[in-house]
Scaffold this motif. Structure first.
Motif, mmCIF file in Angstrom:
data_model
loop_
_atom_site.group_PDB
_atom_site.id
_atom_site.type_symbol
_atom_site.label_atom_id
_atom_site.label_comp_id
_atom_site.label_asym_id
_atom_site.label_seq_id
_atom_site.Cartn_x
_atom_site.Cartn_y
_atom_site.Cartn_z
ATOM 1 N N ALA A 176 47.638 36.457 -65.960
ATOM 2 C CA ALA A 176 46.091 37.008 -65.404
ATOM 3 C C ALA A 176 44.925 36.130 -65.541
ATOM 4 C CB ALA A 176 45.761 38.421 -66.229
ATOM 5 N N GLN A 177 43.973 36.336 -64.629
ATOM 6 C CA GLN A 177 42.689 35.361 -64.905
ATOM 7 C C GLN A 177 42.085 36.064 -65.853
ATOM 8 O OE1 GLN A 177 41.141 35.326 -60.899
ATOM 9 N NE2 GLN A 177 42.358 33.403 -60.397
ATOM 10 N N TRP A 178 41.067 35.223 -66.542
ATOM 11 C CA TRP A 178 40.296 35.752 -67.423
ATOM 12 C C TRP A 178 39.303 36.929 -67.271
ATOM 13 C CZ3 TRP A 178 41.708 35.153 -72.174
ATOM 14 C CH2 TRP A 178 42.341 34.070 -72.706
ATOM 15 N N ARG A 179 39.004 36.706 -65.870
ATOM 16 C CA ARG A 179 37.895 37.717 -65.046
ATOM 17 C C ARG A 179 38.641 39.044 -65.134
ATOM 18 N NH1 ARG A 179 33.776 40.635 -64.595
ATOM 19 N NH2 ARG A 179 33.060 41.113 -62.579
ATOM 20 N N ARG A 180 40.025 39.020 -64.926
ATOM 21 C CA ARG A 180 40.632 40.331 -64.508
ATOM 22 C C ARG A 180 40.805 41.028 -65.889
ATOM 23 N NH1 ARG A 180 43.216 42.524 -60.484
ATOM 24 N NH2 ARG A 180 43.063 40.473 -59.299
ATOM 25 N N ILE A 181 41.126 40.319 -67.095
ATOM 26 C CA ILE A 181 41.043 40.969 -68.290
ATOM 27 C C ILE A 181 39.817 41.351 -68.820
ATOM 28 C CG2 ILE A 181 41.564 40.402 -70.864
ATOM 29 C CD1 ILE A 181 43.510 38.082 -69.923
ATOM 30 N N GLU A 182 38.654 40.588 -68.404
ATOM 31 C CA GLU A 182 37.223 40.930 -68.780
ATOM 32 C C GLU A 182 37.194 42.379 -67.914
ATOM 33 O OE1 GLU A 182 33.014 38.957 -68.112
ATOM 34 O OE2 GLU A 182 34.344 38.935 -66.444
ATOM 35 N N ILE A 183 37.547 42.584 -66.924
ATOM 36 C CA ILE A 183 37.221 43.868 -66.040
ATOM 37 C C ILE A 183 37.787 45.075 -66.701
ATOM 38 C CG2 ILE A 183 37.489 45.167 -63.886
ATOM 39 C CD1 ILE A 183 37.074 42.448 -62.594
ATOM 40 N N TYR B 258 34.147 45.327 -69.958
ATOM 41 C CA TYR B 258 32.941 44.746 -69.702
ATOM 42 C C TYR B 258 32.247 44.961 -68.365
ATOM 43 C CZ TYR B 258 33.951 42.091 -73.876
ATOM 44 O OH TYR B 258 34.130 41.768 -75.159
ATOM 45 N N ARG B 259 30.806 45.360 -68.368
ATOM 46 C CA ARG B 259 30.253 45.831 -67.161
ATOM 47 C C ARG B 259 29.638 44.752 -66.342
ATOM 48 N NH1 ARG B 259 27.956 50.994 -70.703
ATOM 49 N NH2 ARG B 259 29.910 52.305 -70.346
ATOM 50 N N SER B 260 29.623 43.566 -66.909
ATOM 51 C CA SER B 260 29.165 42.440 -66.155
ATOM 52 C C SER B 260 29.991 41.289 -66.276
ATOM 53 C CB SER B 260 27.531 41.944 -66.217
ATOM 54 O OG SER B 260 27.597 41.782 -67.797
ATOM 55 N N HIS B 261 29.985 40.168 -65.639
ATOM 56 C CA HIS B 261 30.682 39.062 -65.695
ATOM 57 C C HIS B 261 29.749 37.890 -66.557
ATOM 58 C CE1 HIS B 261 33.547 35.812 -65.218
ATOM 59 N NE2 HIS B 261 32.622 35.109 -64.521
ATOM 60 N N SER B 262 30.111 37.354 -67.626
ATOM 61 C CA SER B 262 29.512 36.112 -68.115
ATOM 62 C C SER B 262 30.550 35.279 -68.842
ATOM 63 C CB SER B 262 28.473 36.967 -68.966
ATOM 64 O OG SER B 262 29.025 37.243 -70.279
ATOM 65 N N GLY B 263 30.088 34.085 -69.063
ATOM 66 C CA GLY B 263 30.980 33.162 -69.809
ATOM 67 C C GLY B 263 30.940 33.468 -71.297
ATOM 68 N N LYS B 264 29.970 34.223 -71.808
ATOM 69 C CA LYS B 264 29.978 34.861 -73.132
ATOM 70 C C LYS B 264 30.995 36.012 -73.301
ATOM 71 C CE LYS B 264 26.949 37.253 -76.777
ATOM 72 N NZ LYS B 264 25.832 37.750 -77.137
#
Length: 304
Positions: A106-113, A117-123
């Motif tokens: 998986a991409q990190w963005r998919r794991i973030e969602i 997490y309600r917004s996307h950020s490098g943090k």
């Protein structure tokens, strides 16, 4: 499949779902305490150990990975593993009977969602990477029938800016593939306001089946949410947070929480077939605080 993924729930193995491995940690900049939790589950004694205690961000990351794994069909066959597959298995330090292990790609963005997490950020991505690192450093010791086995909670490779490949331990794989499991609603979890409420929801989801009711002493729930005993104002503060958490959980369609005298609460986990009747019950309830549909994952051996 990637575009069709929906992060509605995660399938988790029961022992980890109810053991106090993931707790709310203090927000202070100092080294975390070590993780060392032992529980008996069925005919096995399980011990989770690691250099860092695990908090709710680590729990959210793991549930996200489990949700993704339940929608993918990737695995490693230990009898034919080579290259990256062998590296993942070696890092997982699997012992005991040889069987497939589930893999998350998986991409990190998919794991973030999936982690809520309600917004996307490098943090956020940095925090998820740190959480995955702590999960990978956690060792499970399982003693069954006088024989002790060792495994990491997960292993990972290719942790770059684009994504990651993660192998899950066999207990997690068994739960995803049709063994004993706990279903945790991520829709519910991600709607909750804070870490202590999410920790409470995870514990209740792990210890209560749909259609069941339990009467609990509110103060005794603290041990499933926070580390260590406290007294005085700290204890009262925790109990206030528990009551607020029960109120928030009560607002979810599948739960009902009713305060009782002497610091007790009745908690009911409602069957999906009866959720529709909760609106009518809400009008009458005094002093309110508020399934697994998928088939077992069909793993494939040539995914990597």
């Amino acid at each position: 499949m990637a575009g069709e993924m929906r992060f509605e729930f995660a399938i988790q193995e029961p022992a980890l779902a109810i053991a106090p491995v993931f707790l709310v940690l203090q927000k202070i900049k100092m080294p975390r305490a070590k993780l060392d939790v032992t529980r008996t589950f069925g005919d096995a004694t399980l011990q989770w150990r690691g250099p860092d205690a695990l908090g709710i961000p680590e729990q959210s990351a793991l549930l996200a990975l489990l949700s993704i794994a339940g929608q993918q069909t990737f695995s490693i066959d230990p009898n034919s593993a080579a290259g990256d597959k062998a590296k993942l298995l070696n890092q997982l330090s699997c012992e005991g009977p040889q069987s497939h292990v589930a893999v998350v790609i998986a991409q990190w963005r998919r794991i973030e969602i999936a982690a809520g997490y309600r917004s996307h950020s490098g943090k956020n991505i940095t925090n998820i990477k740190l959480a995955v690192k702590r999960l990978a450093e956690t060792t499970i010791w399982e003693c069954r029938g006088g024989i002790q086995y060792e495994s990491r909670l997960l292993s990972w490779i290719r942790g770059n800016d684009n994504g990651v490949i993660i192998a899950l331990n066999r207990r997690a794989t068994d739960a995803i593939c049709g063994g004993q499991f706990i279903k945790i609603s991520l829709d519910e979890r991600n709607a909750l306001p804070d870490e202590s409420t999410k920790a409470l929801h995870a514990y209740l989801s792990g210890s209560m089946r749909a259609g069941s009711t339990r009467r609990l002493i509110i103060s005794k729930l603290q041990a499933h949410i926070w580390r260590g005993e406290v007294t005085g104002s700290s204890r009262r503060s925790r109990e206030e947070k528990l009551r607020a958490g029960l109120s928030a959980i009560d607002q979810l369609p599948a739960w009902r929480c009713i305060l009782l005298p002497r610091g007790q609460v009745d908690i009911r986990r409602i069957n999906e077939s009866t959720i529709e009747r909760k609106t009518a019950e809400n009008d009458r309830a005094p002093k309110r605080l508020g399934k697994r549909e998928t088939a077992p994952v069909q793993l494939v051996t040539d995914a990597l």
